[in-house]
Design a protein around this motif. Structure first.
Motif, PDB file in Angstrom:
ATOM      1  N   SER A  13       0.746  -1.101   0.003  1.00 43.06           N
ATOM      2  CA  SER A  13      -0.001   0.063  -0.016  1.00 43.06           C
ATOM      3  C   SER A  13       0.814   1.534  -0.027  1.00 43.06           C
ATOM      4  O   SER A  13       1.721   1.293   0.551  1.00 43.06           O
ATOM      5  CB  SER A  13      -0.876  -0.113   1.379  1.00 43.06           C
ATOM      6  N   SER A  14       0.412   2.243  -0.549  1.00 40.87           N
ATOM      7  CA  SER A  14       0.841   3.677  -0.573  1.00 40.87           C
ATOM      8  C   SER A  14       0.852   4.075   0.952  1.00 40.87           C
ATOM      9  O   SER A  14      -0.132   3.678   1.659  1.00 40.87           O
ATOM     10  CB  SER A  14       0.188   4.585  -1.379  1.00 40.87           C
ATOM     11  N   ARG A  15       1.899   4.679   1.700  1.00 40.22           N
ATOM     12  CA  ARG A  15       1.846   4.989   2.932  1.00 40.22           C
ATOM     13  C   ARG A  15       0.823   5.875   3.393  1.00 40.22           C
ATOM     14  O   ARG A  15       0.419   5.769   4.511  1.00 40.22           O
ATOM     15  CB  ARG A  15       3.124   5.467   3.357  1.00 40.22           C
ATOM     16  N   LEU A  16       0.562   6.796   2.495  1.00 38.34           N
ATOM     17  CA  LEU A  16      -0.675   7.548   2.679  1.00 38.34           C
ATOM     18  C   LEU A  16      -1.897   6.949   1.843  1.00 38.34           C
ATOM     19  O   LEU A  16      -1.728   6.532   0.678  1.00 38.34           O
ATOM     20  CB  LEU A  16      -0.410   9.044   2.064  1.00 38.34           C
ATOM     21  N   VAL A  17      -2.950   6.921   2.631  1.00 37.94           N
ATOM     22  CA  VAL A  17      -4.323   6.186   2.076  1.00 37.94           C
ATOM     23  C   VAL A  17      -5.223   7.165   1.690  1.00 37.94           C
ATOM     24  O   VAL A  17      -5.082   8.421   2.296  1.00 37.94           O
ATOM     25  CB  VAL A  17      -4.697   5.145   3.117  1.00 37.94           C
ATOM     26  N   TYR A  18      -5.682   7.256   0.670  1.00 37.28           N
ATOM     27  CA  TYR A  18      -6.754   8.428   0.292  1.00 37.28           C
ATOM     28  C   TYR A  18      -7.913   7.965   0.665  1.00 37.28           C
ATOM     29  O   TYR A  18      -8.689   6.743   0.355  1.00 37.28           O
ATOM     30  CB  TYR A  18      -6.761   8.603  -1.253  1.00 37.28           C
ATOM     31  N   GLY A  19      -8.755   8.627   1.588  1.00 35.18           N
ATOM     32  CA  GLY A  19     -10.048   8.450   2.160  1.00 35.18           C
ATOM     33  C   GLY A  19     -11.245   9.253   1.295  1.00 35.18           C
ATOM     34  O   GLY A  19     -10.939  10.452   0.769  1.00 35.18           O
ATOM     35  N   CYS A  20     -12.075   8.309   0.766  1.00 33.72           N
ATOM     36  CA  CYS A  20     -13.222   8.729  -0.166  1.00 33.72           C
ATOM     37  C   CYS A  20     -14.569   9.293   0.588  1.00 33.72           C
ATOM     38  O   CYS A  20     -15.655   9.078  -0.242  1.00 33.72           O
ATOM     39  CB  CYS A  20     -13.346   7.527  -1.086  1.00 33.72           C
ATOM     40  N   MET A  21     -14.394   9.561   1.838  1.00 33.14           N
ATOM     41  CA  MET A  21     -15.842  10.051   2.306  1.00 33.14           C
ATOM     42  C   MET A  21     -16.426  11.074   1.940  1.00 33.14           C
ATOM     43  O   MET A  21     -17.500  11.320   1.736  1.00 33.14           O
ATOM     44  CB  MET A  21     -15.524   9.626   3.785  1.00 33.14           C
ATOM     45  N   ARG A  22     -15.457  11.920   1.328  1.00 31.59           N
ATOM     46  CA  ARG A  22     -16.052  13.515   1.085  1.00 31.59           C
ATOM     47  C   ARG A  22     -16.393  13.723  -0.661  1.00 31.59           C
ATOM     48  O   ARG A  22     -16.537  14.542  -1.062  1.00 31.59           O
ATOM     49  CB  ARG A  22     -14.886  14.441   1.581  1.00 31.59           C
ATOM     50  N   LEU A  23     -16.092  12.521  -1.218  1.00 31.23           N
ATOM     51  CA  LEU A  23     -16.051  12.594  -2.627  1.00 31.23           C
ATOM     52  C   LEU A  23     -17.297  13.290  -3.219  1.00 31.23           C
ATOM     53  O   LEU A  23     -17.173  13.985  -4.330  1.00 31.23           O
ATOM     54  CB  LEU A  23     -15.979  11.330  -3.411  1.00 31.23           C
ATOM     55  N   VAL A  24     -18.702  12.931  -2.838  1.00 33.31           N
ATOM     56  CA  VAL A  24     -19.682  13.560  -3.654  1.00 33.31           C
ATOM     57  C   VAL A  24     -20.423  14.714  -2.798  1.00 33.31           C
ATOM     58  O   VAL A  24     -21.265  15.147  -3.434  1.00 33.31           O
ATOM     59  CB  VAL A  24     -21.086  12.283  -3.623  1.00 33.31           C
ATOM     60  N   GLY A  25     -20.113  14.952  -1.507  1.00 28.11           N
ATOM     61  CA  GLY A  25     -20.778  16.188  -0.876  1.00 28.11           C
ATOM     62  C   GLY A  25     -22.344  15.926  -1.051  1.00 28.11           C
ATOM     63  O   GLY A  25     -23.087  15.085  -0.652  1.00 28.11           O
ATOM     64  N   ASP A  26     -22.873  17.279  -1.778  1.00 25.79           N
ATOM     65  CA  ASP A  26     -24.157  17.226  -1.756  1.00 25.79           C
ATOM     66  C   ASP A  26     -24.607  16.724  -3.267  1.00 25.79           C
ATOM     67  O   ASP A  26     -25.771  16.456  -3.482  1.00 25.79           O
ATOM     68  CB  ASP A  26     -24.623  18.615  -2.064  1.00 25.79           C
TER      69      ASP A  26
END
Length: 305
Positions: A13-26
């Motif tokens: 894994s890349s040491r930094l993980v990308y978190g997808c919680m905010r992708l769609v907003g409204d």
């Protein structure tokens, strides 16, 4: 981008993980497009691990990510996809049902099917149980995991927000190693450093992932309890270190997490391309043992000698 193996696996894994919680907003077309730009920026910057949950955007974050996968041939084979399940909200499925966590075998299997459908993939690389169900039967969960693995729907498993005793209980029943414990770690919430969570990660070779890693620095921490005096003391130390390392305070925070020997993987959740790129600066800081303790002393208000 630095890479690291996850737990007792060959997954890199890349040491930094990308978190997808905010992708769609409204879920407007503009915000959805910004979400796609953010994901593509992360890919271009070398992030290879993407973190989802079935509740993020009520499933629409996974659906948006599926569009990126479809638009980028070969991407699925180059990345790690994680998703989480087991959080159920009030009224699901009955009007009088409360908010709760649910490790029921049927519910977990149905949740995985929903995740795979929304992501439009045939398997997850890692499934995490999002929050511990206080009523969970470890034998039952282990059997559920085995069934999902045998069916080829999930390759690996982990947990999120589990205490050390909960991890020990579940691992004692599972034939496969738990690869990840995803917990909140930031300057406000240092409980995982003090309660044995990170010690256990080292002992069992479980990879800790830090959600909300820059809470209390770039934005207010969840359930902030800092006094004005504490905030002033912490800010003074961040300012000192930012000047020393010629970088921003939130980069210092990421470096502080990366310094820990448990090999924490911070989850970067920004949808701003500049921040997604800038987060990598933390990997290159020659962050010292002494500065780690200086920030810890500022956080707790006590000297460690």
């Amino acid at each position: 981008m630095e890479s690291i193996s996850l737990g007792k696996s060959d997954l890199m894994s890349s040491r930094l993980v990308y978190g997808c919680m905010r992708l769609v907003g409204d879920n407007s077309s503009e915000i959805r497009n910004n979400g796609k730009v953010a994901v593509r920026t992360a890919i271009d910057e070398g992030y290879t691990h993407f973190d989802h949950a079935d509740i993020y955007g009520k499933g629409k974050c996974e659906e948006l990510f599926a569009e990126v996968l479809k638009e980028t041939p070969g991407l699925r084979d180059r990345i790690i996809l994680t998703s989480k399940c087991a959080v159920r909200f009030k009224g699901d499925p009955n009007e009088d049902d409360p908010n709760r966590y649910d490790f029921n075998k049927t519910y977990i299997k149905e949740s995985v099917d929903g995740i795979l459908s929304r992501l439009d993939i045939d398997h997850l690389d890692i499934l995490l149980l999002h929050r511990p169900d206080f009523l969970f039967d470890a034998e039952d969960v282990a059997d559920t995991f085995q069934g999902l693995q045998t069916a080829g729907k999930v390759l690996n498993f982990g947990v999120s927000n589990f205490t050390p005793s909960q991890v020990s209980l579940l691992q004692s029943r599972c034939s496969m190693p738990l690869l990840v414990n995803q917990v909140e770690i930031n300057i406000h919430n240092i409980s995982s450093i003090l309660d044995g969570t990170l010690d256990q990660c080292q002992e069992l070779n479980i990879s800790p992932q830090a959600w909300c890693p820059i809470g209390g620095v770039a934005y207010a921490a969840w359930g902030n309890t800092f006094t004005v005096e504490e905030e002033t003391r912490i800010k003074f130390e961040f300012d000192r270190q930012s000047k020393k390392y010629d970088t921003e305070d939130w980069i210092i925070m990421l470096a502080w997490l990366l310094k820990h020997p448990s090999k924490i993987l911070p989850i970067v959740g920004s949808t701003t391309p500049a921040r997604i790129k800038a987060a990598k600066k933390a990997l290159d800081l020659n962050y010292t043992h002494e500065d780690w303790y200086a920030l810890m002393e500022a956080r707790t208000g006590k000297a460690y000698a």
